[in-house]
Scaffold this active site. Structure first.
Site, PDB file in Angstrom:
ATOM      1  N   GLU B  50      63.330  35.442  61.196  1.00  0.00           N
ATOM      2  CA  GLU B  50      62.161  34.664  60.757  1.00  0.00           C
ATOM      3  C   GLU B  50      60.861  35.447  60.921  1.00  0.00           C
ATOM      4  OE1 GLU B  50      64.536  33.408  62.709  1.00  0.00           O
ATOM      5  OE2 GLU B  50      65.289  31.553  61.796  1.00  0.00           O
ATOM      6  N   PHE B 112      68.279  18.756  69.854  1.00  0.00           N
ATOM      7  CA  PHE B 112      68.812  20.086  69.566  1.00  0.00           C
ATOM      8  C   PHE B 112      67.871  20.821  68.600  1.00  0.00           C
ATOM      9  CE2 PHE B 112      71.509  22.874  66.880  1.00  0.00           C
ATOM     10  CZ  PHE B 112      71.792  23.816  67.863  1.00  0.00           C
ATOM     11  N   GLN B 113      67.551  22.044  68.912  1.00  0.00           N
ATOM     12  CA  GLN B 113      66.645  22.894  68.130  1.00  0.00           C
ATOM     13  C   GLN B 113      65.281  22.233  67.900  1.00  0.00           C
ATOM     14  OE1 GLN B 113      68.752  24.500  64.650  1.00  0.00           O
ATOM     15  NE2 GLN B 113      69.411  26.208  65.949  1.00  0.00           N
ATOM     16  N   LYS B 162      63.028  16.276  59.399  1.00  0.00           N
ATOM     17  CA  LYS B 162      64.157  16.161  58.472  1.00  0.00           C
ATOM     18  C   LYS B 162      64.079  14.882  57.645  1.00  0.00           C
ATOM     19  CE  LYS B 162      69.140  16.498  58.342  1.00  0.00           C
ATOM     20  NZ  LYS B 162      70.391  16.304  59.086  1.00  0.00           N
ATOM     21  N   MET B 477      52.027  56.383  71.248  1.00  0.00           N
ATOM     22  CA  MET B 477      50.685  56.047  71.720  1.00  0.00           C
ATOM     23  C   MET B 477      50.707  55.737  73.212  1.00  0.00           C
ATOM     24  SD  MET B 477      47.613  56.054  70.747  1.00  0.00           S
ATOM     25  CE  MET B 477      47.131  55.654  69.073  1.00  0.00           C
TER      26      MET B 477
END
Lengths: 162, 577
Positions: B50, B112-113, B162, B477
């Protein structure tokens, strides 16, 4: 310097968190914050008391203005204005001090809003100085509970910037 | 006819003229993915992470000027977007992220999630929404695009439970939008603009400091016109590169920590800075108290909070830089004949001397590949006609120094947040916006491993993105700072166990090349460009190479370290903190 900033915001969930997040995220200090609905139930008014030098206060007002949900920001400190806050204090004075407590309330134009067998609950309204002075005087009388609203402020009629 | 929330979502994107989105499916966004399955007009680019999706959307936006869109699922899908969102926020890029959310009834139940992504992204978005009612969906999408793309642009997140995407509503599209509490200022204050014009005509040693805002507002033509008309030299921030032609005689290149000697000297000696769409980041100003001590500062920016945030400003102008510059130029022209060339002669001569005194250089080498040499070769071979993305660190600074960007939107780099792993997915996004353009990610061996999984995305969509890995087997760096300021104690910056990048590329179905000698650099770049496939180029470069000039953190920007001081121990001591 201490500033009282009045902020009109959309009355939506999450707005308070956006404002407080702005202060915490940028390391600004909030001394007190009050929120309430305005006449228009879609708009809330917040009164924020904060401290900082001119540059910080400028950033705070600009950053507040930048938030999408903020409608208007007014730095009350720049205006002629009236400020008030309220305290509710529950005291349990000794029998011999009860009269003195009631007299104190009277001197400060407070009210007894509840009384029980051992306690009085007093309500005092005023500007910061008055509230501070009252607290100093009532301290010796065994404070059981204490609640303070934080400031609300409103500008006087027809005022211009100081 | 009533549509489902998922269908409304798709219709909204079409109304906003979106044809490409980046994303990753998951449980609570399946309603939307199911509608996407049949849709012929809206293409979803399936990334492999993502974070890659948001960076790709960001790269798409930076290259094209259109908003970039990402769609992810709830919980980890949403939290994985946070770096991408913060990155877009710091650089003011219009990215709109749609995250799935658990059904409204479960919100707050630690389902969940579930993640409170609206809470998590509040400080790093320009605005965010939780849609609670499918009837609000189209208006919210409209507002999100409006907020993301107007004023100072920035990312907006919309959280879609949802049951909102499965719920039904009429599709109503608000053509006009007005948000009473959001009214960006575009026109500058007339009086301030007049003052600014006066200062520009009075100044003896003026300099334009051109930032990312010039590119965002499309004001690059106006910057050029002002610079040429009033004979004002131009320096750019990292985000501003390409906003003024890097090959122009008046260009001083980038300023700041790794800016050119002449840009930093010009700033420090100037009597007027015209800062345009720049926000005086600490990497630009160095020690603020010692920044441009003799200069008045005109600051033009659409975001009032940028002004007087870091430096004192004499003439603040809030507005769109393009419109403000047009007004300033108009007033300057009305002033009638001013002998600009004559007035600026001494100043431009001084700058020329600085340019000759210390140009950008590096050690030429026949045996070991110098990383700057690779970038110079890419520039030569492409003639500058490419979209360049970078990762973060030495690769980024050398690109900024040695590639001359003549056009806006040709350098895509993570400026504010400094996100390693940005460049490759951003290149994928840019390539999708411009399928026929040459897109090259200039990377380091550290950074490229932060989103290397997007090789799959590039290969499967047949994107001919090129990645030039300046492989020094170090976090270069970090190593540079450790060498200069931490007594050469290379704590955890050595990437001695690295994958074989050629084989990695091949394993994903891309092409891999390797160069170990300077003579191999040019042929490999040419071959990579010829092949219409994703190509990894593994350039084994000098591991000791450092980015110079360098202003040590906290120093004034004219207190620079230079390459030739490499071997002078007493100079090195000065840098040790």
């Amino acid at each position: 310097m201490r500033h009282t900033i009045s902020v009109l915001v959309e009355n939506k969930f999450g707005v308070l968190s956006r404002i407080s997040g702005l202060f915490s995220g940028r390391g600004y200090n909030i001394e007190s914050l009050t929120v309430g609905e305005t006449i228009d139930p879609q708009i809330s008014i917040m009164t924020i008391v904060t401290t900082g030098d001119d540059q910080i206060i400028e950033q705070i007002t600009k950053q507040l203005n930048k938030l999408i949900d903020v409608i208007k920001v007014t730095d009350m400190t720049e205006l002629d204005h009236v400020e008030r806050e309220m305290v509710l204090v529950k005291v349990a004075p000794k029998q011999e001090d009860k009269a003195e407590v009631l007299r104190l309330a009277e001197i400060f134009r407070g009210r007894v809003v509840d009384s029980g067998l051992t306690t009085y609950t007093l309500e005092i309204t005023g500007d910061e100085k008055k509230i501070e002075a009252f607290i100093e005087l009532i301290k010796p009388y065994s404070i059981k509970e204490f609640a303070r609203t934080g400031k609300v402020a409103i500008s006087r009629e027809g005022v211009k910037k100081k | 006819m009533k549509l489902s929330g998922a269908e409304i979502f798709i219709e909204c994107l079409k109304k906003e003229k979106v044809n490409t989105i980046f994303g990753y499916p998951g449980g609570v966004v399946l309603n939307i993915f199911d509608v996407l399955y049949d849709d012929k007009d809206l293409k979803l680019i399936l990334t492999r992470h993502e974070q890659g999706a948001v960076h790709a959307a960001d790269g798409y936006a930076r290259a094209s000027g259109k908003p970039g869109v990402a769609l992810v699922t709830s919980g980890p899908g949403a939290t994985n977007t946070v770096t991408g969102i913060a990155n877009a926020s710091m650089d003011s890029i219009p990215v709109i992220v749609f995250s799935g959310q658990v059904p409204t009834l479960l919100i707050g139940n630690d389902a969940f999630q579930e993640a409170d992504i609206v809470g998590i992204t509040r400080p790093c978005t320009k605005y965010n929404f939780l849609v609670k009612d499918v009837n609000d969906l189209s208006r919210i999408v409209r507002e999100a695009f409006y907020i993301a793309t107007t004023g100072r642009p920035g990312p907006v997140l919309i959280d879609l439970p949802k049951d909102v995407t499965s719920g039904k509503a009429d599709f109503l599209w608000p053509e006009k939008i007005r948000i009473r509490s959001y009214n960006p200022i575009y026109e500058g204050n007339r009086w301030m603009i007049t003052q600014a014009a006066n200062e520009i005509s009075k100044a003896k040693k003026p300099i334009i400091l051109s930032g990312g805002g010039v590119i965002l507002s499309g004001g690059h033509k106006e910057v050029k016109e002002l610079a040429e008309y009033a004979q004002v030299p131009v320096t750019m921030t990292l985000m501003g590169l390409g906003g003024f032609p890097g090959t122009h005689a008046l260009s001083l290149g980038m300023l700041g920590m790794h800016g050119t000697y002449y840009a930093n000297m010009a700033i420090q000696n100037s009597d007027l800075i015209v800062a345009i769409g720049a926000r005086f980041d600490d990497r630009v100003t160095g020690k603020v108290d010692a920044f441009a001590p003799h200069a008045k500062i005109i600051h033009i920016d659409i975001d009032p909070t940028s002004i007087r945030k870091n430096v004192r400003v004499d003439i603040p102008i809030v507005g769109d830089v393009k419109l403000v510059l047009r007004d300033i130029i108009k007033i300057l022209k009305e002033k009638g004949k001013i002998q600009w060339v004559e007035i600026r002669k001494a100043w431009l001569k001084k700058i020329d001397e600085w340019k000759k005194e210390r140009p950008l250089t590096y050690q030429k080498d026949d045996i070991v590949i110098r990383p700057q040499f690779v970038i110079e070769k890419i520039y030569e071979i492409t003639k500058g006609d490419a979209i360049i993305t970078t990762e973060v660190g030495q690769n980024q600074m050398w690109t900024a120094q040695f590639f001359k960007f003549d056009k806006p939107r040709t350098l895509l780099t993570s400026g504010g947040l400094g996100t390693m792993g940005y460049g490759f997915p951003a290149a994928i996004g840019a390539q999708l916006a411009f399928p026929d353009k040459l897109v090259i990610d200039i990377a380091g061996d550290g950074s490229i491993q932060m989103n290397i999984q997007e090789l799959a995305t590039a290969v499967i969509h047949k994107l001919p993105v090129k990645v030039a890995i300046l492989n020094n087997q170090y976090l270069g760096m970090v190593r540079q700072w450790q060498e200069l300021f931490f007594r050469e104690r290379y704590s955890y910056s050595h990437l001695d166990v690295a994958p074989d990048f050629v084989k990695v590329a091949e394993a994903y179905g891309a092409v891999g090349f390797r160069a170990t000698k300077p003579s191999e650099v040019e042929p490999i770049i040419k071959d990579a460009i010829k092949i219409k496939k994703t190509v990894f180029m593994d350039f084994r470069v000098n591991w000791k190479e450092k980015v110079y000039p360098m202003v040590p953190a906290g120093g004034a920007i004219d207190q620079m370290l230079y390459e030739e001081e490499e071997n002078k121990p007493e100079k090195k001591l000065r840098a040790v903190k």
